[in-house]
Design an enzyme around this catalytic site. Sequence first.
Site, PDB file in Angstrom:
ATOM      1  N   TYR A 137       0.820  -1.218   0.000  1.00  0.00           N
ATOM      2  CA  TYR A 137       0.000   0.000   0.000  1.00  0.00           C
ATOM      3  C   TYR A 137       0.848   1.260   0.000  1.00  0.00           C
ATOM      4  O   TYR A 137       0.526   2.258   0.646  1.00  0.00           O
ATOM      5  CB  TYR A 137      -1.009   0.027   1.155  1.00  0.00           C
ATOM      6  CG  TYR A 137      -0.553  -0.571   2.466  1.00  0.00           C
ATOM      7  CD1 TYR A 137       0.418   0.033   3.243  1.00  0.00           C
ATOM      8  CD2 TYR A 137      -1.136  -1.737   2.941  1.00  0.00           C
ATOM      9  CE1 TYR A 137       0.803  -0.505   4.450  1.00  0.00           C
ATOM     10  CE2 TYR A 137      -0.770  -2.292   4.141  1.00  0.00           C
ATOM     11  CZ  TYR A 137       0.202  -1.666   4.902  1.00  0.00           C
ATOM     12  OH  TYR A 137       0.579  -2.207   6.109  1.00  0.00           O
ATOM     13  N   CYS A 177      11.671  -9.555  -9.347  1.00  0.00           N
ATOM     14  CA  CYS A 177      11.196  -9.399 -10.721  1.00  0.00           C
ATOM     15  C   CYS A 177       9.816  -8.751 -10.735  1.00  0.00           C
ATOM     16  O   CYS A 177       8.834  -9.345 -11.181  1.00  0.00           O
ATOM     17  CB  CYS A 177      11.183 -10.759 -11.414  1.00  0.00           C
ATOM     18  SG  CYS A 177      10.986 -10.651 -13.184  1.00  0.00           S
TER      19      CYS A 177
END
Length: 466
Positions: free
Chosen positions: A367, A394
């Site tokens: 968040y 990644c």
Amino acid sequence: MTHTHVAGAIHADVSSPGPQWLQRPADINALDPALWSETVRRDHDGVLTVGGLRADDLIAQHGSPLYVVDERDLRTRARAFADAFAGWDVYYAAKAFICRAVGRWVAEEGLGVDVCSLGELRVALEAGVEPRRIGHHGNNKSVEELELSVGNGVGRIIVDSLQEIERLEEICRRHEVRARVLVRVTAGVEAHTHEYIATAHEDQKFGFSISNGQAMVAMVRCHVSPHLELLGIHSHIGSQIFATDGFEVAARRTMKLLHQFTDATGVALAELDLGGGFGIRYTEADSPATPDALATNLRDIVEHEARAYQMDVPRMSIEPGRAIVGPSTLALYTVGTVKPVDLDGGAQRIYVSVDGGMSDNIRPALYAAQYSAVVANRTTAEPTVLCRVVGKHCESGDILVHDVFLPVDIAPGDVIAVPAMGAYSRSLASNYNHATKPAVVSVRDGATSTLLRRETLDDLLALDVS
């Protein structure tokens, strides 16, 4: 001063890539004491030290990345809440971070421990926390969890559904004991925090609603049960909360509920837990209240409501959440690459990649939580540049520090220190990309101790039984 919203802006204004609150530091080598645990300093070589130990030496001994817990600071914060809220019960949040040593430390400083899983309960018990000073949370407690709580005499089980009440009654009947319970209620408060960590509005999974009468039904159900002892009610409005106005609304509604219960049954319940989830300082924009200020405000709120309903003040509890362990822990990373990226409009951002990432701190990716950072292995006379500290996973959202000024000579091999990493970083850590979880070490007075050892690839492969 404005608070850093826990869901701060993800998309930068290209003409001004950094957030408005971020100011270029007058001295890039200075350490803001409000951001760091109490023993953090720079030594004569300019190296950051904690508990008298150098950051570079800690990495050399324990590896990188590394979580470092300042034991003295953690104990000081625990004691400050215990002292400020004298006469109340203060519960340390195991979900923020728990291991045997930390469980033992907070118990020694006078705190109880709240747990919300079988694992957290096991650790608290093995840390030697007295069962009567453990609170057991959770919206879907398993039979195994409840068996462990009941069998060990846990002091309070916070019930969260009618099915759980039935489940708990059956266990108590078989054990021929009575469990002490609080009923988790939702007070309908919109806390000023991110929706993922706000827990008292109606449309979410926790608790019984006060407004539609579910809370009263659950309370009466527990009250008439021969297998349960109803102590009172529990309310929690969220996490990373700075203002006490939300607690004022919650206190008004929960105290009214206690009054209504007394009118309906003739019984005055003894306890009220207002939760907590107090905010901490992650960046210069955050200005959390002190335990003394929080205690004064909350006492005034509760006493005012008690007078309004002409009732005695119940025995009160709070749960400070991240406010104890969060500021007591920093993380150390080693820089691997430094990459300038040109933005539209002529602006530029430097991407500083380190050897950790979202596997050891998911909060920025989850968040967009904001953090601070400094170069920890040296000082510099070079000017500063706006940087983004990113991980090695990644994912383009693998960001540890969205915006921070670091010296323009930042280079591979430098050590980056991030403050306020004690809460939820290790607890939420994962093995994404088959990363191994960092070690957690404590420091105090020039000595270090391993709390949780570093995971190895062998640990991960041992789980692969294919």
